[in-house]
Design a protein around this motif. Structure first.
Motif, PDB file in Angstrom:
ATOM      1  N   LEU C 257      35.553   9.761   3.871  1.00  0.00           N
ATOM      2  CA  LEU C 257      36.853  10.077   4.460  1.00  0.00           C
ATOM      3  C   LEU C 257      36.720  10.862   5.755  1.00  0.00           C
ATOM      4  N   VAL C 258      35.684  11.722   5.844  1.00  0.00           N
ATOM      5  CA  VAL C 258      35.558  12.541   7.047  1.00  0.00           C
ATOM      6  C   VAL C 258      34.522  11.991   8.020  1.00  0.00           C
ATOM      7  N   LYS C 259      33.548  11.221   7.503  1.00  0.00           N
ATOM      8  CA  LYS C 259      32.504  10.724   8.393  1.00  0.00           C
ATOM      9  C   LYS C 259      32.052   9.339   7.940  1.00  0.00           C
ATOM     10  N   PRO C 260      32.894   8.315   8.200  1.00  0.00           N
ATOM     11  CA  PRO C 260      32.573   6.968   7.726  1.00  0.00           C
ATOM     12  C   PRO C 260      31.283   6.414   8.329  1.00  0.00           C
ATOM     13  N   SER C 261      30.830   6.974   9.457  1.00  0.00           N
ATOM     14  CA  SER C 261      29.636   6.399  10.093  1.00  0.00           C
ATOM     15  C   SER C 261      28.401   6.535   9.208  1.00  0.00           C
ATOM     16  N   LEU C 262      28.407   7.501   8.273  1.00  0.00           N
ATOM     17  CA  LEU C 262      27.257   7.663   7.377  1.00  0.00           C
ATOM     18  C   LEU C 262      27.061   6.429   6.502  1.00  0.00           C
ATOM     19  N   ILE C 263      28.156   5.721   6.250  1.00  0.00           N
ATOM     20  CA  ILE C 263      28.050   4.486   5.477  1.00  0.00           C
ATOM     21  C   ILE C 263      28.038   3.282   6.402  1.00  0.00           C
ATOM     22  N   PHE C 264      28.808   3.389   7.475  1.00  0.00           N
ATOM     23  CA  PHE C 264      28.991   2.220   8.339  1.00  0.00           C
ATOM     24  C   PHE C 264      27.670   1.717   8.933  1.00  0.00           C
ATOM     25  N   TRP C 265      26.902   2.623   9.575  1.00  0.00           N
ATOM     26  CA  TRP C 265      25.710   2.158  10.285  1.00  0.00           C
ATOM     27  C   TRP C 265      24.628   1.607   9.358  1.00  0.00           C
ATOM     28  N   PRO C 266      24.213   2.372   8.357  1.00  0.00           N
ATOM     29  CA  PRO C 266      23.222   1.765   7.453  1.00  0.00           C
ATOM     30  C   PRO C 266      23.772   0.525   6.758  1.00  0.00           C
ATOM     31  N   GLY C 267      25.095   0.541   6.438  1.00  0.00           N
ATOM     32  CA  GLY C 267      25.699  -0.611   5.776  1.00  0.00           C
ATOM     33  C   GLY C 267      25.673  -1.839   6.667  1.00  0.00           C
ATOM     34  N   LEU C 268      25.937  -1.620   7.949  1.00  0.00           N
ATOM     35  CA  LEU C 268      25.938  -2.733   8.895  1.00  0.00           C
ATOM     36  C   LEU C 268      24.543  -3.348   9.000  1.00  0.00           C
ATOM     37  N   LEU C 269      23.539  -2.482   9.163  1.00  0.00           N
ATOM     38  CA  LEU C 269      22.174  -2.991   9.293  1.00  0.00           C
ATOM     39  C   LEU C 269      21.744  -3.718   8.029  1.00  0.00           C
ATOM     40  N   LEU C 270      22.055  -3.089   6.887  1.00  0.00           N
ATOM     41  CA  LEU C 270      21.674  -3.699   5.619  1.00  0.00           C
ATOM     42  C   LEU C 270      22.332  -5.071   5.479  1.00  0.00           C
ATOM     43  N   SER C 271      23.633  -5.144   5.794  1.00  0.00           N
ATOM     44  CA  SER C 271      24.343  -6.411   5.633  1.00  0.00           C
ATOM     45  C   SER C 271      23.813  -7.471   6.586  1.00  0.00           C
ATOM     46  N   LEU C 272      23.568  -7.069   7.840  1.00  0.00           N
ATOM     47  CA  LEU C 272      23.018  -8.016   8.819  1.00  0.00           C
ATOM     48  C   LEU C 272      21.679  -8.557   8.338  1.00  0.00           C
ATOM     49  N   CYS C 273      20.886  -7.657   7.816  1.00  0.00           N
ATOM     50  CA  CYS C 273      19.552  -8.012   7.369  1.00  0.00           C
ATOM     51  C   CYS C 273      19.634  -8.986   6.184  1.00  0.00           C
ATOM     52  N   VAL C 274      20.454  -8.647   5.198  1.00  0.00           N
ATOM     53  CA  VAL C 274      20.594  -9.501   4.015  1.00  0.00           C
ATOM     54  C   VAL C 274      21.186 -10.846   4.411  1.00  0.00           C
ATOM     55  N   LEU C 275      22.179 -10.813   5.297  1.00  0.00           N
ATOM     56  CA  LEU C 275      22.801 -12.051   5.767  1.00  0.00           C
ATOM     57  C   LEU C 275      21.768 -12.951   6.434  1.00  0.00           C
ATOM     58  N   SER C 276      20.953 -12.353   7.319  1.00  0.00           N
ATOM     59  CA  SER C 276      19.944 -13.147   8.027  1.00  0.00           C
ATOM     60  C   SER C 276      18.947 -13.751   7.054  1.00  0.00           C
ATOM     61  N   ILE C 277      18.516 -12.941   6.100  1.00  0.00           N
ATOM     62  CA  ILE C 277      17.538 -13.458   5.135  1.00  0.00           C
ATOM     63  C   ILE C 277      18.142 -14.607   4.345  1.00  0.00           C
ATOM     64  N   ASN C 278      19.397 -14.460   3.927  1.00  0.00           N
ATOM     65  CA  ASN C 278      20.046 -15.540   3.173  1.00  0.00           C
ATOM     66  C   ASN C 278      20.162 -16.819   4.010  1.00  0.00           C
ATOM     67  N   ILE C 279      20.525 -16.642   5.271  1.00  0.00           N
ATOM     68  CA  ILE C 279      20.657 -17.834   6.129  1.00  0.00           C
ATOM     69  C   ILE C 279      19.305 -18.527   6.282  1.00  0.00           C
TER      70      ILE C 279
END
Lengths: 313, 539, 297
Positions: C257-279
């Protein structure tokens, strides 16, 4: 074929027996002492030791196992070490939120995924196909709790359209149930739509290659009609398979979603029990989810055997 | 060759059937229940943890103690000034200080309608006496506790026990709750299964979901005392119909829920999230329990390197309270440095020996001490809980500070349950044992040598870490015999000095639970134990 | 014989995406898999070079710099311990990718051996497959939760825990390939000629098994990275002194609620990475699996 059906049904027994053994062994090898949790932080070592004795945790492991199996055969999953409630009752009171949310997820997913998958198969190889498929891979590439937090932030905290947490039984009003259940279900749906859409597309493509579809085309049946009447109907089995096995998968997906949205379902029950080493509850829960999985698979297998002329035993 | 079959249907029908039955059954319940609750005033609170264990004698958990104060009553109780007052009973003391006579007041009823008798009280005291640490001292000095008539309890002592009333009124784990004699007949290490008390609230058993929700309703036949409520004493007047405790595993869920008005109270809000509430005019952020909590680190006296007092001292010298508290709590409004093991601003509080702790630690000096003590780089295993929020940050800071002073630290993450059972292991740290863990003590249960849970230092039978300190034990025995506040204070001072000198444990700073309250909810008593009598709820 | 269609199909994503702008059977790489490969390579390169790129020590605590917004000194801000978020994400990538790759390698290796044994020895088959059925029936997350609790939380125990729930799928895959290959005339011929079993396995069966295994390995890799994040979320992940994308998010989740970037950045990288591997997995599946190519074509 009858012989196969009987054999297949009986095969459930050894599987469940092995599940029971694995679960029991994993848990009893786990470090952790439920007596210490119950006694609390400022309890003395002496107090904890006397509780262990009173709770029967000092018995030899094989005796505890036999005792548990004996109860199981009578349909009794045991008693929670923590609350003293029977595990059957605990599960009975906690399974409904999970089931309802799982069902809502399945309904929403099928409503979204089947049309998407159909479009993708119909527009096979074209841009719309690719877009649908990319979205669906993305759907299961993002952790569920991230999706959940984002939904809460947007729809509950900022826009205030929906409550941020909690669960209301549908019996207390379907509207209220839906308001509380829609975000958790939507969170699970993102991953589930992905699987179902991909399966729909693949099954349809498979069916569309069959001779009778070509025949239908040759007879001049219109494209949408071929797709819907012949294609989708025959692709229904694999799609339902995904729905069925996905249901079991959902049961573990809810572990996360129930924590994020504060839903008193069996997912949270399990995690709480793991954290407190409440052995009977964990054993009961894993046995239950494995049982559902095994039975759903059995039903699917039998359905194939009974109805699919291409499979012969 | 269309294949007409629908194998998935069986699965669907199976679930559909059950859910329909469920809907009908629940629907009927609603028709009756909905009417009954229409006009009721319900307080919904998120407590510091979910309630799972219902036996306040067996469990020392604070949430179970809080539950105890809803459902049960006590013979005597501390008022807001720390003076023991009559609650269920008044008392008289004999000239020789060897006999206490308690007289139950009129109109006391259990929730099942039965009268509270002296026999119930005696049975409850015996069960409590077999379980509680401080009560065991009292029982050792007790000759007999008897119900001499329907409402009279006669307590005979073998030797004077000046703190009898203090022990009997102790308000934290575990208080002397009075239960029906048949319930109190349960062995003291087995949890009770019947939850009947004589307190101001009754538990609604059918609504209890362990770890999720507990519902209390006002006990209509409760007769509060005439006096105004003060501390845990005085008239427990209930102004609401129902109290529901719900647990929310994610602290943000609770913050969101109180802003949208879904709940009325958060007992312990996560401090870093409070800025979110600033814009909200409907809630108040406050510290209810001024005593708060004290974080501490405990070293294992059984194994190297901390079997050596010089190395324990070096470790304490390396630590600074400011770093720990600033990381754990963040906002300085809600924590304060305090070197007194019995709490600061308390009658027995005294900060002797905590100078380096309060000055942020002295790494250079710690290094020297460590070298002088002949530290051989033995790894220090620190246990770090990963699943209990802010508390899990303390070992991380401790590890970092000790490393800076030259310790070889092995920070091992684990869930809290593993930690709780591993700390009971006397094995070597390399074989499933440990060197340091951190925890916290609530001010109200750590403010005297009598109740402080970490002090018992009798080696293997003492608290985890197994300090063996006969000198400290002798001081604790002296305290029990002290008769004047001055004597008590003097002994407490000696205990403080001894604890710091022998590094029995390291106080890491004090902090408060920060409560968030809806402005509709008023008149909550400023007690360390959260209580729900006296409060009012506006419409 | 138990049909396996239900499980394998539910888990293994179906073909499709990879064919974006590429012709079936052609050797040209589609644009999408090319993008995926580039994204993955960049992430890989950046995380491997973390010691060179990270502006701070990912473990250095700084109580005065808690939860700071991005600044020149802390490009992505700091976490609740005052540690630099960017540095932690860079180092965290190493751990997450290692867990993904490690799990894939271990599961495939173990599953290959067990699957070959099951496929070739009738006696062992029945027992192995019942045990595999049992492991498969236990929900992956619950199994991993219980196993991590047994071994304590470390990178190795997380890999082992995830491996247990992945092995059955590999075993089934290998076994089904072996069973169908056994029927092939050239394998039958080899058996009747008395060729030694290891030779048959190596020469005739490995090539058949390899393609689907590579595909399966990519899916396992992607799923392991996700499960590690879930374990951390549930408080059962690896410790905060070994940053991973999962535990950075887990540490930061109560501050969303106060600092969404703590989840956003690692979440973005993780998702990009998993997405790429799946593709890339989908691409490999389409290209390597002749059955798929025929069906799709």
């Amino acid at each position: 074929m009858l012989a196969y059906i009987i054999k297949r049904t009986l095969a459930v027994i050894p599987v469940m027996a092995i599940v029971a053994l694995i679960v029991f062994l994993i848990l009893r090898l786990t470090p952790g002492d439920p007596a210490a949790i119950i006694a609390g932080d400022s309890a003395t070592p002496e107090q904890i030791a006397s509780m262990r004795e009173a709770m029967g945790l000092n018995e030899p492991i094989y005796l505890q196992f036999l005792h548990w199996i004996g109860q199981l055969l009578q349909g009794d999953l045991g008693t929670s070490l923590l609350s003293g409630t029977s595990v059957n009752a605990l599960i009975a009171s906690r399974i409904w939120p999970t089931l309802y949310i799982a069902l809502l997820t399945i309904v929403m997913s099928v409503l979204i995924a089947v049309p998407l998958g159909t479009i993708a198969a119909w527009r096979h190889g074209r841009l719309s196909d690719h877009i649908v498929m990319i979205i669906s891979v993305a759907g299961f590439s993002v952790p569920a709790f991230v999706v959940g937090y984002i939904f809460i932030k947007i729809f509950a905290a900022d826009l205030r359209w929906l409550p941020v947490q909690g669960y209301k039984d549908p019996a207390l009003g379907f509207g209220e149930f839906l308001r509380h259940a829609i975000l958790p279900a939507l969170t699970l749906t993102t991953a589930y739509v992905a699987l179902t859409a991909r399966m729909t597309r693949a099954s349809l493509l498979n069916v569309l290659g069959e001779d009778y579809i070509r025949t239908a085309h040759a007879k001049g049946v219109s494209e949408p009609r071929v797709l819907l009447q012949h294609g989708l109907r025959n692709a229904a089995v694999p799609i339902l398979t995904v729905v069925g096995t996905g249901f079991a998968m959902l049961l573990s997906g809810v572990v996360v979603v129930e924590s994020v949205f504060n839903i008193p379902g069996i997912g949270r029950l399990t995690i709480d029990a793991v954290m407190a080493r409440d052995y009977p509850v964990i054993q009961g829960m894993i046995l239950l989810t494995s049982g559902i999985y095994v039975l759903v698979n059995l039903a699917i297998d039998l359905a194939y055997t009974l109805f699919d002329p291409r499979i012969r035993y | 060759m269309g294949i007409h079959f629908k194998p998935g249907l069986r699965v669907q029908r199976l679930f559909a059937g059950q859910s329909t039955m469920r809907l009908v059954a629940a629907g009927m319940m609603v028709l009756t229940a909905g009417v009954a609750h229409a006009q009721e005033k319900t307080v919904t609170a998120v407590m510091h943890s979910g309630l799972r264990m219902l036996d306040p004698i067996v469990s020392t958990a604070h949430i179970t103690r809080d539950h105890g104060y809803m459902v049960y009553d006590t013979l005597v109780a501390f008022d807001g000034d720390g003076v023991v007052q009559p609650q269920m009973a008044s008392w008289e003391k004999s000239e020789d200080n060897l006999t206490y006579t308690f007289k139950l007041r009129d109109g006391l009823l259990f929730h099942d309608g039965a009268k509270v008798t002296a026999a119930d009280a005696v049975a409850s005291l015996e069960r409590w006496g077999a379980r509680d640490g401080a009560a065991k001292f009292l029982m050792a000095a007790t000759d007999s506790i008897k119900a001499t008539d329907e409402t009279t309890i006669t307590w005979k002592l073998k030797e004077p026990f000046p703190l009898l009333l203090d022990v009997l009124a102790k308000q934290s784990s575990v208080p002397a709750f009075i239960m029906p004699a048949r319930v109190a007949a349960t062995p003291a290490d087995t949890a009770i299964t019947e939850y009947v008390g004589s307190g101001p609230f009754e538990m609604v058993e059918s609504d209890f979901q362990p770890g999720v929700k507990i519902v209390y309703k006002r006990f209509e036949d409760y007769k509060p005392r005439e006096e105004a409520a003060s501390g845990m004493a005085g008239g427990k007047v209930v102004n609401v119909d129902r109290v529901e405790w719900v647990s929310m595993p994610d602290p943000q869920t609770a913050i969101n829920a109180i802003m949208t008005g879904e709940i009325d109270l958060i007992e312990n809000a996560q401090i870093d999230l409070l800025p979110v509430l600033e814009a909200s005019p409907d809630v108040t952020v406050e510290i209810r329990d001024k005593l708060g909590y004290q974080g501490f680190a405990r070293m294992n006296f059984k194994h190297p390197p901390f079997d050596n007092v010089e190395i324990r001292r070096a470790a304490m010298t390396a630590l600074g309270q400011e770093q720990v508290m600033a990381t754990m709590i963040g906002n300085p409004d809600y924590y304060w440095l305090c070197g007194a093991i019995f709490g600061c601003d308390t009658p027995l509080g005294d900060e002797t020996g905590s100078e380096t702790l309060q000055a942020g630690g002295d790494k250079a000096k710690a290094r020297e001490m460590l070298e002088a003590a002949g530290y051989d780089n033995t790894p220090v295993v620190i246990m770090q809980p990963t699943d209990i929020g802010a508390m899990g940050t303390v070992p991380v800071v401790v590890a970092s500070e000790l490393r800076d002073a030259g310790f070889n630290v092995d920070l091992q993450p684990m869930d809290w349950q593993t930690l709780v059972s591993r700390r009971a292991s006397m094995n070597k740290p390399s074989e499933g044992g440990w060197n340091i863990f951190t925890s916290f003590a609530s001010g109200v249960e750590a403010n005297t040598p009598l109740v402080h849970p970490i002090l018992p230092s009798t080696g293997d039978t003492g608290w985890f870490g197994w300090a063996n300190d006969p000198e400290l034990e002798a001081l604790r025995a002296d305290y029990l015999k002290a008769t004047t506040p001055e004597q008590q204070k003097e002994i407490a001072h000696k205990i403080q000095a001894r604890v710091m000198d022998n590094v029995i444990f390291v106080p890491l700073g004090n902090y408060a639970f920060v409560q968030v309250r809806s402005n509709k909810l008023t008149d909550m008593l400023p007690t360390p134990v959260p209580v729900f009598w006296n409060i009012k709820l506006a419409d | 014989m138990t049909r396996t269609l239900g499980e394998t199909d539910a888990v293994a994503p179906q073909p499709g995406v990879s064919r974006f702008l590429s012709l079936p059977g052609s050797t040209r790489i589609g644009i999408l898999p090319a993008i995926a490969a580039i994204v993955l390579l960049v992430i890989l390169a950046v995380t491997i070079c973390a010691p060179l790129l990270a502006p701070h020590d990912p473990l250095a605590l700084s109580p005065t710099n808690r939860l700071k917004p991005p600044s020149a000194d802390f490009p992505l801000g700091t976490d609740a311990f005052g540690r630099d978020l960017l540095s932690r994400i860079l180092y965290g990538g190493q751990v997450s990718l290692f867990i993904g790759l490690g799990t894939a390698v271990v599961s495939v290796a173990a599953g290959l051996i067990i699957g070959l044994v099951a496929g070739f020895f009738r006696l062992a088959d029945a027992i192995i497959m019942r045990v595999m059925d049992a492991f498969m029936a236990i929900p992956a997350v619950l199994l991993a939760v219980a196993l991590v609790a047994v071994h304590g939380a470390s990178v190795v125990s997380v890999i082992i825990a995830i491996t247990f729930s992945e092995i059955p799928r590999v075993v089934r895959l290998v076994r089904s390939v072996v069973l169908s290959a056994r029927e092939e005339p050239y394998v039958e011929a080899a058996i009747s000629l008395g060729t030694r079993m290891p030779t048959i396995l190596w020469r005739h069966l490995m090539p058949n098994t390899l393609a689907p295994l590579i595909v399966q390995a990519t899916y396992i890799c992607a799923s392991a990275i996700l499960i590690e994040a879930i374990l951390s979320f549930l408080g059962l992940g690896i410790g905060t002194e070994t940053p991973s994308w999962g535990n950075i998010m887990a540490d930061g989740r109560t501050y969303f609620l106060v600092k969404p970037s703590l989840i956003f950045w690692p979440g973005l990288l993780l998702s990009l990475c998993v997405l790429s591997i799946n593709i890339l997995g989908d691409t490999a599946r389409d290209r390597l699996d002749p059955r798929m190519r025929k069906r799709e074509g």
